[in-house]
Design an enzyme around this catalytic site. Structure first.
Site, short mmCIF file in Angstrom:
data_model
loop_
_atom_site.label_atom_id
_atom_site.label_comp_id
_atom_site.label_asym_id
_atom_site.label_seq_id
_atom_site.Cartn_x
_atom_site.Cartn_y
_atom_site.Cartn_z
N THR A 125 0.82 -1.21 0.00
CA THR A 125 0.00 0.00 0.00
C THR A 125 0.85 1.25 0.00
O THR A 125 1.99 1.26 0.50
CB THR A 125 -0.90 0.01 1.26
OG1 THR A 125 -1.57 1.27 1.37
CG2 THR A 125 -0.09 -0.20 2.53
N ASP A 126 0.27 2.35 -0.51
CA ASP A 126 0.96 3.64 -0.46
C ASP A 126 1.08 4.18 0.96
O ASP A 126 1.88 5.08 1.23
CB ASP A 126 0.26 4.66 -1.36
CG ASP A 126 -1.22 4.89 -1.02
OD1 ASP A 126 -1.72 4.31 -0.04
OD2 ASP A 126 -1.87 5.66 -1.77
N GLU A 127 0.29 3.64 1.88
CA GLU A 127 0.27 4.19 3.24
C GLU A 127 1.58 4.00 4.00
O GLU A 127 1.81 4.65 5.02
CB GLU A 127 -0.90 3.59 4.03
CG GLU A 127 -2.25 3.92 3.40
CD GLU A 127 -3.42 3.65 4.33
OE1 GLU A 127 -3.26 3.82 5.56
OE2 GLU A 127 -4.49 3.28 3.82
N TYR A 149 -1.64 -0.09 11.10
CA TYR A 149 -1.81 -0.82 9.84
C TYR A 149 -0.64 -0.58 8.91
O TYR A 149 0.00 -1.52 8.41
CB TYR A 149 -3.11 -0.41 9.16
CG TYR A 149 -3.13 -0.70 7.68
CD1 TYR A 149 -3.00 -2.00 7.20
CD2 TYR A 149 -3.26 0.33 6.75
CE1 TYR A 149 -3.00 -2.28 5.84
CE2 TYR A 149 -3.26 0.07 5.39
CZ TYR A 149 -3.13 -1.23 4.94
OH TYR A 149 -3.12 -1.49 3.60
N LYS A 153 2.31 -3.12 7.51
CA LYS A 153 2.55 -3.36 6.09
C LYS A 153 3.99 -3.02 5.71
O LYS A 153 4.62 -3.74 4.92
CB LYS A 153 1.57 -2.55 5.24
CG LYS A 153 0.16 -3.06 5.24
CD LYS A 153 0.02 -4.48 4.67
CE LYS A 153 0.33 -4.55 3.20
NZ LYS A 153 0.12 -5.94 2.66
#
Length: 329
Positions: A125-127, A149, A153
């Site tokens: 993910t970009d997060e 989260y 990741k």
């Protein structure tokens, strides 16, 4: 070609499986697919009804080393979609996120090594980058996650890259912006807002609504993953972007319009803890390999709303977050 898809009964993983078995990826029409899914609240066997009988399903956890040791031999590729993904849930309790997104990745990578799996793609993910005020992240940008989260990741991503460098495992990492489309569990903003509005219920808008996210239709995301599977290099990160950046207010306005609703259905709520202000991916690397998103946001959103309107039997029984109270109620 034998492909193992972890998390294959979830939103993105099931779309990949349906497209693969439906002949959507040229050259893979004869692929034999194994779906491994723990079937948590967000995993739904009904997501695979369209291709029922055309794949092997195994209910299980990527943290189960014994299961993986029995399952992986003979597979030519593993695509790891399995993850806990909802930021709000990670804020309430991080343990399951660390288990799936860090420990699970480590156990899966070890099993791939032991089984001699030739190709692995780890979906992320970009997060993991945190927040960016201006411009866009390239694949070599430093990781600065702010939620449990995204931190979990990021840990899984770093393990994947470490296994490529230390052990020579042929694993690539993809990082994508926010997905939308059919079969998405209605805790994420698009399906939550759409299903609430279809039920005549209000929708919650965090803070000032000016947080910005990139958006991509799940089909475009899965095509990017397939391209990385076929042509990605060991130990490299690839961004997959949809070419649409919207503030949460802009997204809300688009959903209201698509659902024929007005702003009086929107209830401001207290902002999320540690809410990142803006994400933005530079996907020029993948575009240089031939990738481009095909689904315009307005068209994709309209089709998504229509899917939820036509598939109430899929989402109505699910446990959606309680709607916010309207002002004055």
């Amino acid at each position: 070609m034998r492909i193992l898809v972890t998390g294959g009964a979830g939103f993105i993983g099931s779309h990949y499986v349906r497209t693969l078995l439906g002949g959507g990826y040229p050259g893979c029409e004869d692929a034999r697919v194994t779906v491994l899914d723990k079937l948590t609240y967000a995993g739904n066997p009904a997501n695979l009804d369209a291709v029922a009988g055309r794949f092997r399903f195994v209910r299980g956890d990527i943290c189960d080393a014994g299961l993986l040791a029995d399952l992986l031999p003979g597979h030519d590729a593993v695509l790891n979609f399995a993850a806990e993904t909802h930021v709000d849930r990670s804020i309430a309790g991080a343990a399951e996120f660390v288990s799936s997104n860090v420990t699970g990745v480590q156990v899966l990578l070890d099993a791939c090594l032991a089984a001699g799996v030739p190709r692995v793609v780890h979906v992320s993910t970009d997060e993991v980058y945190g927040s960016i005020a201006a411009g866009s992240w390239a694949e070599d940008a430093p990781l600065d996650p702010n939620s449990p989260y995204s931190a979990a990741k990021a840990g899984g991503d770093l393990l994947a890259l470490a296994y490529a460098r230390t052990h020579g495992l042929n694993v690539s990492v993809t990082r994508c912006c926010n997905n939308y489309g059919p079969h998405q569990y209605p805790e994420k903003v698009v399906p939550l807002f759409v299903t609430n509005l279809l039920d005549g219920r209000p929708v919650p808008l965090y803070g000032d609504g000016l947080n910005v996210r990139g958006w991509i239709h799940v089909d475009d995301h899965c095509r990017g993953v397939q391209l990385v599977l076929e042509r990605g290099e060991r130990g490299r990160v690839y961004h997959i972007d949809g070419g649409t950046e919207l503030s949460n207010r802009e997204l809300t306005a688009a959903i209201l319009t698509a659902c024929g609703a007005s702003w009086d259905m929107v209830v401001p709520v207290t902002d999320r803890k540690g809410h990142d202000r803006r994400y933005s991916l530079d996907d020029s690397l993948l575009r240089s390999m031939g990738y481009a998103p095909r689904v315009p946001f307005a068209e994709g959103l309209k089709a998504t709303v229509e899917w939820y309107a036509d598939h109430r039997d899929w989402w109505a029984p699910l446990n959606r977050p309680a709607p916010p109270a309207r002002p004055g109620s």
